[in-house]
Motif scaffolding. Structure first.
Motif, mmCIF file in Angstrom:
data_model
loop_
_atom_site.group_PDB
_atom_site.id
_atom_site.type_symbol
_atom_site.label_atom_id
_atom_site.label_comp_id
_atom_site.label_asym_id
_atom_site.label_seq_id
_atom_site.Cartn_x
_atom_site.Cartn_y
_atom_site.Cartn_z
ATOM 1 N N GLY A 212 3.455 -27.677 -1.180
ATOM 2 C CA GLY A 212 4.095 -27.228 -2.205
ATOM 3 C C GLY A 212 5.020 -25.985 -2.055
ATOM 4 N N ILE A 213 4.927 -25.601 -0.662
ATOM 5 C CA ILE A 213 5.753 -24.550 -0.280
ATOM 6 C C ILE A 213 6.871 -24.773 0.812
ATOM 7 C CG2 ILE A 213 5.655 -22.357 0.888
ATOM 8 C CD1 ILE A 213 2.843 -21.871 -0.314
ATOM 9 N N ASP A 214 7.810 -24.360 0.692
ATOM 10 C CA ASP A 214 9.064 -24.854 1.335
ATOM 11 C C ASP A 214 9.088 -23.880 2.704
ATOM 12 O OD1 ASP A 214 9.886 -26.784 -0.293
ATOM 13 O OD2 ASP A 214 11.311 -25.501 -1.421
ATOM 14 N N ASP A 215 9.085 -22.780 2.418
ATOM 15 C CA ASP A 215 9.372 -21.624 3.507
ATOM 16 C C ASP A 215 8.068 -21.004 3.758
ATOM 17 O OD1 ASP A 215 10.092 -20.069 5.451
ATOM 18 O OD2 ASP A 215 11.663 -19.081 4.447
ATOM 19 N N PRO A 216 7.050 -21.116 4.477
ATOM 20 C CA PRO A 216 5.754 -20.468 4.497
ATOM 21 C C PRO A 216 5.969 -18.958 4.853
ATOM 22 C CG PRO A 216 5.554 -22.417 5.663
ATOM 23 C CD PRO A 216 6.995 -22.378 5.292
ATOM 24 N N SER A 217 7.112 -18.624 5.539
ATOM 25 C CA SER A 217 7.488 -17.325 5.971
ATOM 26 C C SER A 217 7.528 -16.352 4.746
ATOM 27 C CB SER A 217 8.499 -17.257 6.820
ATOM 28 O OG SER A 217 9.834 -17.536 6.137
ATOM 29 N N ASN A 218 7.821 -16.860 3.593
ATOM 30 C CA ASN A 218 7.916 -16.103 2.109
ATOM 31 C C ASN A 218 6.503 -16.405 1.528
ATOM 32 O OD1 ASN A 218 10.444 -15.279 2.946
ATOM 33 N ND2 ASN A 218 11.425 -17.212 2.149
ATOM 34 N N ALA A 219 5.891 -16.849 2.091
ATOM 35 C CA ALA A 219 4.273 -17.051 1.385
ATOM 36 C C ALA A 219 3.549 -15.951 1.288
ATOM 37 C CB ALA A 219 3.810 -18.444 1.510
ATOM 38 N N VAL A 220 2.738 -15.614 0.301
ATOM 39 C CA VAL A 220 1.652 -14.385 0.277
ATOM 40 C C VAL A 220 0.439 -15.139 0.161
ATOM 41 C CG1 VAL A 220 0.818 -12.442 -0.931
ATOM 42 C CG2 VAL A 220 3.368 -13.016 -0.657
ATOM 43 N N TYR A 221 -0.624 -14.968 1.112
ATOM 44 C CA TYR A 221 -1.784 -15.228 1.244
ATOM 45 C C TYR A 221 -2.502 -14.230 0.481
ATOM 46 C CZ TYR A 221 -5.995 -17.180 3.433
ATOM 47 O OH TYR A 221 -7.418 -17.776 3.850
ATOM 48 N N SER A 222 -3.169 -14.763 -0.779
ATOM 49 C CA SER A 222 -3.842 -13.502 -1.520
ATOM 50 C C SER A 222 -4.898 -12.716 -0.955
ATOM 51 C CB SER A 222 -4.330 -14.343 -2.556
ATOM 52 O OG SER A 222 -5.268 -15.334 -2.325
ATOM 53 N N PHE A 223 -5.764 -13.229 0.104
ATOM 54 C CA PHE A 223 -6.696 -12.609 0.806
ATOM 55 C C PHE A 223 -6.188 -11.290 1.494
ATOM 56 C CE2 PHE A 223 -8.758 -11.705 4.699
ATOM 57 C CZ PHE A 223 -9.866 -11.287 4.261
ATOM 58 N N ASP A 224 -4.824 -11.826 2.086
ATOM 59 C CA ASP A 224 -4.073 -10.397 2.941
ATOM 60 C C ASP A 224 -3.768 -9.380 2.126
ATOM 61 O OD1 ASP A 224 -4.706 -12.044 5.051
ATOM 62 O OD2 ASP A 224 -2.786 -12.638 5.325
ATOM 63 N N ILE A 225 -3.245 -9.760 0.935
ATOM 64 C CA ILE A 225 -2.559 -8.673 0.070
ATOM 65 C C ILE A 225 -3.712 -7.923 -0.791
ATOM 66 C CG2 ILE A 225 -2.220 -9.859 -1.838
ATOM 67 C CD1 ILE A 225 0.471 -8.553 -2.273
ATOM 68 N N ILE A 226 -4.710 -8.831 -0.999
ATOM 69 C CA ILE A 226 -5.746 -8.003 -1.826
ATOM 70 C C ILE A 226 -6.394 -7.042 -0.595
ATOM 71 C CG2 ILE A 226 -8.362 -8.232 -2.485
ATOM 72 C CD1 ILE A 226 -7.309 -11.016 -3.790
ATOM 73 N N ASN A 227 -6.494 -7.340 0.359
ATOM 74 C CA ASN A 227 -7.339 -6.266 1.240
ATOM 75 C C ASN A 227 -6.246 -5.229 1.752
ATOM 76 O OD1 ASN A 227 -9.933 -7.202 2.878
ATOM 77 N ND2 ASN A 227 -9.213 -8.812 1.875
ATOM 78 N N GLU A 228 -5.054 -5.756 1.748
ATOM 79 C CA GLU A 228 -3.971 -4.538 1.925
ATOM 80 C C GLU A 228 -3.943 -3.481 0.992
ATOM 81 O OE1 GLU A 228 0.792 -4.427 1.404
ATOM 82 O OE2 GLU A 228 0.034 -5.858 2.616
ATOM 83 N N LYS A 229 -3.925 -3.883 -0.502
ATOM 84 C CA LYS A 229 -4.069 -2.881 -1.575
ATOM 85 C C LYS A 229 -5.508 -2.236 -1.810
ATOM 86 C CE LYS A 229 -0.076 -4.288 -3.417
ATOM 87 N NZ LYS A 229 0.758 -3.431 -3.515
ATOM 88 N N ALA A 230 -6.536 -2.672 -1.129
ATOM 89 C CA ALA A 230 -7.858 -2.166 -0.832
ATOM 90 C C ALA A 230 -7.732 -0.863 0.189
ATOM 91 C CB ALA A 230 -8.847 -3.046 -0.486
ATOM 92 N N LEU A 231 -7.039 -1.104 1.151
ATOM 93 C CA LEU A 231 -7.009 0.026 2.155
ATOM 94 C C LEU A 231 -6.148 1.173 1.368
ATOM 95 C CD1 LEU A 231 -6.089 -1.777 5.050
ATOM 96 C CD2 LEU A 231 -8.298 -0.796 4.764
ATOM 97 N N ASP A 232 -4.737 0.916 0.510
ATOM 98 C CA ASP A 232 -4.234 1.723 -0.011
ATOM 99 C C ASP A 232 -4.934 2.504 -0.985
ATOM 100 O OD1 ASP A 232 -1.773 1.099 1.351
ATOM 101 O OD2 ASP A 232 -1.171 -0.527 -0.418
ATOM 102 N N PHE A 233 -5.747 1.799 -1.682
ATOM 103 C CA PHE A 233 -6.740 2.666 -2.685
ATOM 104 C C PHE A 233 -7.474 3.566 -1.663
ATOM 105 C CE2 PHE A 233 -11.138 3.049 -4.309
ATOM 106 C CZ PHE A 233 -10.621 3.450 -5.563
ATOM 107 N N VAL A 234 -8.051 3.422 -0.719
ATOM 108 C CA VAL A 234 -8.779 4.239 0.319
ATOM 109 C C VAL A 234 -7.998 5.396 0.451
ATOM 110 C CG1 VAL A 234 -10.053 4.420 2.537
ATOM 111 C CG2 VAL A 234 -10.574 2.763 0.861
ATOM 112 N N LYS A 235 -6.697 5.357 0.987
ATOM 113 C CA LYS A 235 -5.683 6.281 1.373
ATOM 114 C C LYS A 235 -5.326 7.078 0.265
ATOM 115 C CE LYS A 235 -3.433 3.407 4.740
ATOM 116 N NZ LYS A 235 -2.292 2.310 5.078
ATOM 117 N N GLU A 236 -5.257 6.595 -1.162
ATOM 118 C CA GLU A 236 -4.865 7.320 -2.193
ATOM 119 C C GLU A 236 -6.212 8.358 -2.695
ATOM 120 O OE1 GLU A 236 -3.398 4.424 -4.622
ATOM 121 O OE2 GLU A 236 -1.781 4.109 -3.469
#
Length: 510
Positions: A212-236
């Motif tokens: 269902g995704i034409d261009d995987p390079s534009n896709a967002v894997y939820s696990f990755d962005i969730i962990n990215e936001k968690a790191l931001d929370f620690v920094k902040e």
């Protein structure tokens, strides 16, 4: 320099400023050393007992999670709140076992229950104690139109999934940031069941091409962005105590991962490559979190808990593969089942028995292994002790801080109690009891019979009677789930007598 110069106002001001600055620096260091520890609870979803190297896994690489065990304490008798997702998380958040917790199942007759106003969570407690609180990942304890959303249950920041069904796609249409939906146009239509329910293909480089995704390079894997936001929370929030609840969704199915990584060229069935890559991807994010704590100078003042949300994962995730080609199951291949009978969604010991470890440099002796028996409802009082506040009196948990630090007297539970789908279970020392919906109480000795095959209830009638009373005392009737032994008709009559309205079908609502 003459005497007048010594008393020059500019020089005196500069000297006072330097002294004051040095004093501030000293105070800041003192405050940083004296402040209560940051608390992190990393929860994996459906991770089986033996998926980690520190629990004997040979094929999947998990060096960072293994490091938590190597530099902290690994438990052999840790238990989840339930054998399925939502109730396990309810026990974790509320400090209550399943006879008392608000949420006691993923759903009942297509209705998902929510935490309610008046319910108390570990996040509320820590927020009151001055902690900044953040949840990143899967909540599972409320939908958007219910009262128990994270921001109303003590979390300052939330990023992730509310509904567990939405969490069945790793390329979702959207995630929640607090109460707002963050959409991912690049994920196109993968979130539709006909796409995420089927296995996706991988290219020659081992990169996924999600259905269902034409261009995987534009896709967002939820696990990755969730962990990215968690790191931001620690920094902040590095300059104040924080509570980070990182409720990861991996390796819960459907199985899919952006890259197969080091498993790409293994001569394994694709589902085994996916499972291993998902677990190792989580391990990599744990490594990033630990590196960040070290770089920020927070490592020594941060305690990290790691566990899985229920026991041995079921094999439903691989049916779509095995229907096409026969082969060994995930359990047969990775040999990751716990040493006791039971799995996700049932009530034998292995359904609740989980891998768990805790790391706190300088406070928990590295490389220790504990057989202390504890469960998710013990986290809230442990967090209370860490934060230096009193635990609520109405909880079922007991702090395990004495076990972790080796200081003070550890109070042990007389027994642990679970109920699920009207079935009940108790861990009482070396004994394990199981009762199906008000029926015969089965009794097993876990030490001599870990597979719970030899029911010894007939020759231990006094003990059976004692456990029967425990089960009766531990259960408090719910207005959502029928009680053990209660017929459907009796349950409906009880609801009607108490003027409890019929529940809507909200199982698919976000």
């Amino acid at each position: 320099m003459n005497i007048k110069q010594l008393y020059n106002p500019s020089i005196i001001s500069l000297a006072l400023a330097i002294i004051t600055c040095l004093g501030c620096t000293s105070n800041k260091k003192e405050i940083k050393e004296e402040r209560t520890p940051n608390i992190i609870f990393i929860l994996s979803d459906d991770l089986s007992w033996g998926d980690l190297g520190c629990y004997g896994q040979k094929k999947i690489k998990t060096p960072n999670i293994d490091r938590i065990a190597a530099e902290g304490m690994k438990f052999t008798n840790a238990y989840a709140g339930s054998s399925v997702c939502a109730p396990s998380r309810s026990s974790l958040m509320q400090g209550l076992h399943q006879g008392h917790a608000r949420v006691r199942g993923n759903s009942y007759q297509s209705y998902r229950e929510s935490l309610k106003e008046g319910d108390y969570t570990v996040a509320m407690m820590l927020k009151e104690a001055g902690y900044k609180t953040g949840l990143f990942g899967k909540w599972g304890l409320a939908l958007e139109n219910q009262p128990g959303i994270p921001n109303k249950m003590g979390f300052d920041e939330f990023y992730g999934y509310l509904n567990q069904r939405q969490a069945h796609t790793y390329y979702p249409e959207f995630l929640y940031h607090n109460q707002d939906k963050v959409f991912f146009p690049g994920n196109k239509n993968h979130y539709e069941y006909e796409n995420y329910s089927k296995a996706s293909t991988y290219d020659e480089e081992g990169k996924v091409i999600p259905n269902g995704i034409d261009d995987p390079s534009n896709a967002v894997y939820s696990f990755d962005i969730i962990n990215e936001k968690a790191l931001d929370f620690v920094k902040e929030n590095q300059d104040r105590p924080f509570f980070l609840y990182l409720a990861n969704t991996v390796p819960h199915g459907p199985l899919i991962v952006p890259e197969l990584g080091e498993y790409k060229d293994k001569n394994w069935p694709i589902q085994h490559k996916e499972w291993a890559a998902m677990v190792s991807r989580m391990d990599g994010e744990v490594g990033k979190l630990m590196d960040l704590l070290d770089n920020l100078g927070l490592d020594d003042n941060t305690i990290i808990f790691f566990a899985s949300d229920n026991g041995n994962s079921s094999q439903g995730y691989e049916k779509r593969y095995l229907d096409l080609q026969e082969g060994p199951t995930l359990s047969d291949f990775f040999k990751h089942r716990s040493p006791t009978r039971g799995q996700k969604s049932n009530e034998y010991n292995g359904g609740f028995h989980v891998p768990a470890m805790v790391r706190w440099p300088g406070k928990i002796r590295a490389g220790t292994v504990s057989d202390h028996i504890w469960a998710f409802w013990d986290f809230l009082p442990t967090a209370a002790d860490l934060a230096g506040v009193s635990s609520p009196t109405f909880i079922d948990g007991l702090s395990i801080l004495p076990t972790l630090t080796g200081q003070g007297e550890q109070i042990a539970h007389e027994y642990l109690y679970w109920e699920h789908k009207q079935n009940q279970a108790i861990r009482l020392g070396e004994y394990y009891a199981h009762k199906a919906n008000g029926g015969h109480l089965e009794l097993y000795n876990l030490l001599t019979d870990p597979q719970q095959q030899n029911d010894i209830s007939a020759e231990n009638k006094a003990l059976v009677e004692k456990i029967d009373k425990m089960m009766a005392e531990a259960h408090r009737p719910s207005d959502v789930w029928p009680s053990p032994g209660e017929s459907k008709e009796a349950f409906q009559k009880r609801l009607k007598d108490n003027n409890i309205p019929e529940r809507p079908n909200n199982i698919g609502h976000f």
